[in-house]
Design a protein around this motif. Sequence first.
Motif, mmCIF file in Angstrom:
data_model
loop_
_atom_site.group_PDB
_atom_site.id
_atom_site.type_symbol
_atom_site.label_atom_id
_atom_site.label_comp_id
_atom_site.label_asym_id
_atom_site.label_seq_id
_atom_site.Cartn_x
_atom_site.Cartn_y
_atom_site.Cartn_z
ATOM 1 N N HIS A 1 -0.667 50.830 -55.341
ATOM 2 C CA HIS A 1 -0.666 52.306 -54.858
ATOM 3 C C HIS A 1 0.182 53.109 -55.841
ATOM 4 O O HIS A 1 -0.013 53.997 -56.150
ATOM 5 N N LEU B 1 -1.741 54.000 -59.043
ATOM 6 C CA LEU B 1 -2.547 55.074 -58.547
ATOM 7 C C LEU B 1 -2.193 56.286 -58.201
ATOM 8 O O LEU B 1 -2.761 57.234 -58.708
ATOM 9 N N SER C 1 -3.376 51.610 -50.846
ATOM 10 C CA SER C 1 -4.286 51.488 -51.690
ATOM 11 C C SER C 1 -4.169 50.469 -52.954
ATOM 12 O O SER C 1 -3.184 50.314 -53.527
ATOM 13 N N GLY D 1 -6.437 49.422 -56.778
ATOM 14 C CA GLY D 1 -7.341 49.919 -57.420
ATOM 15 C C GLY D 1 -7.673 48.370 -58.270
ATOM 16 O O GLY D 1 -6.877 47.865 -58.576
ATOM 17 N N VAL E 1 -9.586 53.182 -63.662
ATOM 18 C CA VAL E 1 -10.096 53.519 -62.332
ATOM 19 C C VAL E 1 -10.506 54.952 -62.047
ATOM 20 O O VAL E 1 -11.315 55.053 -60.832
ATOM 21 N N SER F 1 -11.943 50.290 -55.821
ATOM 22 C CA SER F 1 -10.770 50.487 -54.879
ATOM 23 C C SER F 1 -10.784 50.057 -53.474
ATOM 24 O O SER F 1 -11.958 50.184 -53.065
ATOM 25 N N SER G 1 -8.967 51.163 -49.924
ATOM 26 C CA SER G 1 -7.902 51.850 -49.464
ATOM 27 C C SER G 1 -7.715 51.803 -48.043
ATOM 28 O O SER G 1 -8.728 51.701 -47.355
#
Length: 207
Positions: A44, A47, A69, A71, A83, A96, A98
Amino acid sequence: MIAASFFFLLAACSGTESDGVVTFTDDERLSRFDLPESWHVYEHSELSELEDMPFDEQVQGFSFPAISSVGFDGGPVRDVSNVAKDLAEAEYPIGSMSVRQVGEVEKDLLSRAMLTQSVLPYYGLSNSEEITKEDFSFGNGFDGVRVLVAFQDETATAQGVAYLISVSNEDDTRMYSMIAGCNRECFIANQDAIEGVVDSWLVNKRA
């Protein structure tokens, strides 16, 4: 228009592990899934450094803040920007997992459409086709939808294909989503791996 012959059969869900597969659990221990060991994973925090969080879209002006999350991609080199690629342009699988917060106002409007469009807003594309769409449940009130969709932006020449599962928890305070896909040629070549990743996904129903 997407050709009528463009059709995929979804594999049955399987939680078995095999050689060449690695199991990942997100930092909050809210879900787990399997990936081919040659694929790359992005936490996370990585990302969050991107300009936009991948597969995190507003629906009808509402947003759903990410609690956790992860990815992933099957690209040749590890790069978190992989991603963020447009699925229709991706030449290798990207996706992904999430878990997002659902606010009090959003709870009253939560629907199957919100569960999918908050991840991939294909309703807004005139040239899209839900090849498969069905109810999906993990049990204990964790219910939602499973979709295989092909789409093409009117300004793009490539077609994208995505396999997506999205559910809410029993009291509709959280949305759990898993998506993987790439362009049409890539999806056909990597269909077994993509379906294996999405179908391996499990959520923590006690958290």
